[in-house]
Design an enzyme around this catalytic site. Structure first.
Site, short mmCIF file in Angstrom:
data_model
loop_
_atom_site.label_atom_id
_atom_site.label_comp_id
_atom_site.label_asym_id
_atom_site.label_seq_id
_atom_site.Cartn_x
_atom_site.Cartn_y
_atom_site.Cartn_z
N SER A 144 1.05 -1.00 0.09
CA SER A 144 0.08 -0.51 0.06
C SER A 144 0.71 1.15 -0.23
CB SER A 144 -1.02 -0.41 1.15
OG SER A 144 -1.20 1.45 1.20
N TYR A 157 -2.33 -1.32 10.60
CA TYR A 157 -2.19 -1.32 9.13
C TYR A 157 -0.80 -0.79 7.96
CZ TYR A 157 -3.94 -0.99 4.34
OH TYR A 157 -3.59 -1.39 2.92
#
Ligand SMILES: NC(=O)c1ccc[n+]([C@@H]2O[C@H](COP(=O)([O-])OP(=O)(O)OC[C@H]3O[C@@H](n4cnc5c(N)ncnc54)[C@H](OP(=O)(O)O)[C@@H]3O)[C@@H](O)[C@H]2O)c1
Length: 268
Positions: A144, A157
């Site tokens: 990401s 995350y």
């Protein structure tokens, strides 16, 4: 030594998190050229729906229902491949999840699941499949843009994706001499079920300021990721906005980055 890139024609892929979003899109874009696809996720009906979409193509599609956040689920994937006599040459580690909100009030169970899925499943599936991966082989890890900076209210995350990017770039070097291409794709905000699943039952949404400048559809993210795998690019940030943002985040002095993060967090 550089890997030459992974040829998609006639590939035999295992795709985790293939029941929706980017994983389903990987299946759609690979179907016209792949020999076989193993779609892995927890929801059998959603996997079957993706499989049905691919009927027009001469590709063998298998659905493997497994909870990758558990050892049992991860072992079930390996047992499934053995039982079907499947010999993949491409592993797409796509399954992942987030959790919007501050760390202190997060559910311990959701945090553990997040680490199990985003880090442990990706690492251990890669470890288990490498010896079986036919050559030329490929590993495509979905990281990401969040891997490039610490993210308050998405702390675990972002840290888990920093792991994925670092791990992938190291493996790309280690495995190139073995004719295995490793690519890491770092999408920015992409319209999928991700946000819905990351929201807490009680709690706020994430701060989406500036995200519209970065958002591109899953079709574009996946096309860029598969292109990068074919070209043996170790790490790719799909979309012009995301590519620029990643450069800026990576070049910013850490002290200045912390000041900006505190300022943004304070506005919420
Ligand atoms: N969307 C974004 O903005 C964005 C941005 C950057 C990176 N990413 C990354 O992209 C990847 C794909 O996410 P997405 O955006 O496509 O979100 P998504 O639509 O929510 O898809 C997540 C996939 O992971 C599967 N999954 C979740 N928990 C699982 C478990 N315990 N075991 C097995 N499979 C599991 C889900 O299937 P089941 O529910 O059926 O198990 C689903 O197929 C993730 O790694 C995510 O971190 C997304």
């Amino acid at each position: 030594m550089m890997a030459n890139g992974f040829p998609l024609k006639n590939c035999r892929a295992v795709i985790t998190g293939a029941s929706s979003g980017l994983g389903a899109e990987f299946a759609r874009q690979l179907a016209p050229q792949a020999q076989s696809l193993v779609l892995v996720a927890r929801r059998a009906d959603a996997l079957e729906a993706v499989k049905n979409e691919l009927q027009a193509f001469p590709v063998q599609v298998f659905c493997c229902v497994a909870d990758l956040a558990t050892d049992v689920g991860r072992n079930a994937v390996l047992a499934f491949l053995d039982a079907k006599g499947l010999k993949p040459n491409l592993l797409i580690n796509n399954a992942g999840m987030g959790d919007y909100g501050d760390f202190a009030s997060s559910s311990a169970e959701k945090t553990r699941t997040q680490i199990e899925l985003n880090i442990t499943a990706l690492t251990m599936l890669t470890h288990a499949l490498l010896p079986r991966l036919e050559r030329p082989g490929g590993v495509l890890n979905v990281s990401s843009l969040a891997s490039t900076l610490p993210m308050p209210d998405l702390a675990v995350y972002a840290a888990s994706k920093a792991y994925v990017t670092s791990f992938s770039e190291a493996l790309a070097v280690e495995l190139a001499p073995q004719n295995i291409t490793v690519t890491c794709v770092c999408p920015g905000p992409t319209p999928t079920n991700f946000s819905q699943n990351a929201k807490r039952a009680v709690g706020t949404d994430t701060n989406r300021e500036g995200q519209s400048l970065l958002r591109i559809p899953p079709t574009q993210v996946v096309r860029r990721a598969l292109g990068a795998l074919q070209q043996a690019e170790a790490c790719v940030f799909p979309g012009a906005g995301v590519a620029i943002a990643s450069r800026v985040f990576r070049l910013l002095p850490r002290g200045l980055l912390r000041v900006l993060l505190r300022w943004r967090h304070g506005k919420e």
